[in-house]
Design an enzyme around this catalytic site. Structure first.
Site, PDB file in Angstrom:
ATOM      1  CG  ASP A  30      11.948  -4.681  39.377  1.00 23.53           C
ATOM      2  OD1 ASP A  30      11.198  -4.617  40.377  1.00 23.53           O
ATOM      3  OD2 ASP A  30      11.586  -4.396  38.228  1.00 23.53           O
ATOM      4  CB  THR A 122       5.923   6.452  27.647  1.00 19.96           C
ATOM      5  OG1 THR A 122       6.369   5.452  26.730  1.00 19.96           O
ATOM      6  CG2 THR A 122       5.063   7.464  26.910  1.00 19.96           C
ATOM      7  CG  PHE A 153       9.508   3.902  19.116  1.00 24.18           C
ATOM      8  CD1 PHE A 153       8.525   4.878  19.196  1.00 24.18           C
ATOM      9  CD2 PHE A 153      10.838   4.293  19.136  1.00 24.18           C
ATOM     10  CE1 PHE A 153       8.866   6.223  19.280  1.00 24.18           C
ATOM     11  CE2 PHE A 153      11.187   5.631  19.217  1.00 24.18           C
ATOM     12  CZ  PHE A 153      10.204   6.604  19.295  1.00 24.18           C
ATOM     13  CG  LEU A 154      10.055  -2.170  23.026  1.00 26.35           C
ATOM     14  CD1 LEU A 154      10.401  -3.032  24.226  1.00 26.35           C
ATOM     15  CD2 LEU A 154      11.007  -2.428  21.879  1.00 26.35           C
ATOM     16  CG  ASN A 213       2.190   5.277  22.084  1.00 20.26           C
ATOM     17  OD1 ASN A 213       2.624   4.592  21.164  1.00 20.26           O
ATOM     18  ND2 ASN A 213       2.499   5.031  23.339  1.00 20.26           N
ATOM     19  CG  PHE A 254      -2.067   0.819  13.675  1.00 18.66           C
ATOM     20  CD1 PHE A 254      -2.264   0.413  14.980  1.00 18.66           C
ATOM     21  CD2 PHE A 254      -0.795   0.717  13.135  1.00 18.66           C
ATOM     22  CE1 PHE A 254      -1.213  -0.072  15.741  1.00 18.66           C
ATOM     23  CE2 PHE A 254       0.257   0.233  13.883  1.00 18.66           C
ATOM     24  CZ  PHE A 254       0.050  -0.172  15.196  1.00 18.66           C
ATOM     25  N   GLY A 258     -12.778  -2.834  14.963  1.00 14.55           N
ATOM     26  CA  GLY A 258     -13.178  -3.896  15.877  1.00 14.55           C
ATOM     27  C   GLY A 258     -13.404  -3.377  17.273  1.00 14.55           C
ATOM     28  CB  CYS A 265       1.347   1.618  25.696  1.00 11.13           C
ATOM     29  SG  CYS A 265       2.762   0.730  26.371  1.00 11.13           S
ATOM     30  NE  ARG A 335       0.317  -3.572  31.317  1.00  9.55           N
ATOM     31  CZ  ARG A 335       1.466  -2.982  30.975  1.00  9.55           C
ATOM     32  NH1 ARG A 335       1.957  -2.012  31.727  1.00  9.55           N
ATOM     33  NH2 ARG A 335       2.106  -3.368  29.890  1.00  9.55           N
TER      34      ARG A 335
END
Length: 444
Positions: A30, A122, A153-154, A213, A254, A258, A265, A335
């Site tokens: 990094d 992604t 796919f976390l 997504n 899902f 709410g 993401c 985020r």
């Protein structure tokens, strides 16, 4: 194997630690020196259940180390995973590819032997094609440097589990040799879990991630749109969701109405997907994603409006307690957090807002420094005229409404996640409201 993981943010740090956990020698890379120093000392720079233990164990064992040098990475690794972010481009819906480009331009000139580079970020469909060309142009080894795409796919809060025990592994490859190499990388996972393996071309692998997504975002916005209808017609969205979820073609996951989705993401990915569709000339086919995005953003406005209604039409002079800052529980990620967006909007309208979160206060304060924060729930709720439950941490679900009633000025709560035991709160004398639901005995 000797693997490098380039980019040690949320995705990269988890991937690096988990690849070391299954037996590989891993070098994480990094440009952020402070982050590298923390990781090298066995400290995670963000909250993710289970990661601290795996990171520390593998650093101590010598299977995992960290560097800021792409030159070192090129010399060390047989397989290089690209795990950098692709945020939304400023002033556009498109993905910002500068970090992908920086990795390619920094790594490729040092590739002097047969190498496989694997994208996990992604990206817009078509990215892998141009990255392949760029790598092979810059790499001294030329076409012996190949590219595959292996989307992640976390789920934040379950990232370690999702890496070590994934529900599927998707790889986009251009040769049988690259597929064989990736099978070897993931052999411990495949052997232990019988994980489905899907091998395809580069473009299809890219599309799998953004399609997943987009579908999840659409499902969430669908049930939130139904919540609006329930509000207007006097229905109960949780019962609607439960009933339709029994249909095997729909399923219950899902379908929790709410405040809507946030995070790093789903919002930016559906926008980037639509932007790419426009570039490909098929914008009409994904036009519905614009409405999905708009429905999601309207949930925040609806929550603010309902909160204002609960305190008599104005936030001026009102104390508002906000339970939750992270965009989801078991994470410190703020985020595009719906909770913080609502808190800030109420403050702008004159409310005195105090925010609590079990893990995300430091990150929240960095983004919204003008909000007040409390380290314990009772302090956040002290003399509150209204409590907003906006992130469904388990400790909020477990609150004792009778004990909390002695802390607030007015026992009123808005459940922005439809997750609290309503009957228990009402029995303790609270006025309870939620999105898409009406409750007998509730008054404003």
């Amino acid at each position: 194997m000797r693997l490098t993981v380039i980019g040690t943010g949320y995705l990269g740090a988890v991937h690096a630690a988990c690849m070391a956990e299954i037996g590989h020698d891993v070098l994480g890379v990094d440009v952020d020196t402070a982050k590298i120093e923390a990781l090298a000392a066995g400290r995670t720079p963000f909250h993710e259940p289970g990661l601290d233990e795996i990171l520390a164990r593998n650093v101590e064992a010598g299977r995992l180390r960290f560097s800021t040098s792409l030159t070192e990475a090129a010399e060390f690794g047989d397989v290089h995973f690209i795990c950098v972010g692709t945020p939304q481009k400023p002033g556009s819906n498109a993905a910002d590819m500068r970090y992908i480009d920086a990795v390619v331009d920094g790594l490729a000139p040092h590739l002097h032997r047969d190498t496989l580079v694997v994208g996990k970020s992604t990206v817009p469909v078509g990215t892998a094609a141009y990255v392949t060309e760029r790598i092979q142009t810059l790499a001294p080894v030329g076409q012996a440097a190949t590219l595959a795409w292996n989307p992640e796919f976390l789920r934040e809060g379950f990232a370690v589990q999702d890496t070590l025990h994934p529900d599927r592994l998707v790889v986009g490859v251009t040769s049988p040799a690259d597929e064989t190499l990736l099978r070897a990388v993931y052999a411990p996972v495949l052997d232990s879990d019988g994980t489905p393996w899907i091998s395809t071309d580069l473009a299809t692998a890219e599309l799998v991630k953004v399609s997943a997504n987009a579908f999840l975002a659409t499902k969430i916005s669908f049930i939130n749109a139904i919540a609006d209808v329930c509000d207007a017609a006097g229905g109960d969205v949780t019962t609607v969701a439960k009933a339709i979820g029994y249909d095997a073609r729909i399923g219950p996951r899902f379908l929790s109405a709410g405040l809507g989705f946030g995070g790093g993401c789903l919002p930016k990915d559906i926008r980037a997907f639509f932007a790419r569709a426009q570039e490909l000339g098929v914008a009409d086919s994904l036009g519905f994603l614009k409405e999905v995005d708009e429905i999601n953003m309207r949930r925040r406005l609806r929550t603010v409006d309902l909160a204002r209604e609960l305190v008599g039409g104005s936030f001026l002079g009102c104390n508002i307690a906000v339970l939750g800052a992270a965009f989801k529980p078991d994470s410190d990620d703020v985020r595009d957090s719906p909770a913080l967006n609502v808190a800030a909007a109420i403050q702008l309208q004159g409310g005195r807002v105090r925010v609590h979160d079990p893990a995300a206060i430091d990150n929240a304060r960095a983004v919204f420094p003008t909000l007040d924060y409390a380290l314990d729930i009772d302090k956040a709720c002290e003399q509150a005229d209204l409590i907003l439950h906006l992130t469904e941490w388990q400790e909020y679900r477990d609150l004792d409404p009778e004990a909390l009633a002695a802390t607030v000025r007015s026992p009123r709560i808005l459940d922005g996640r439809n997750a609290l035991p309503v009957e228990r709160w009402q029995a303790a004398g609270w006025t309870v409201r939620a999105l898409g639901r009406t409750f007998a005995g509730t008054t404003v």
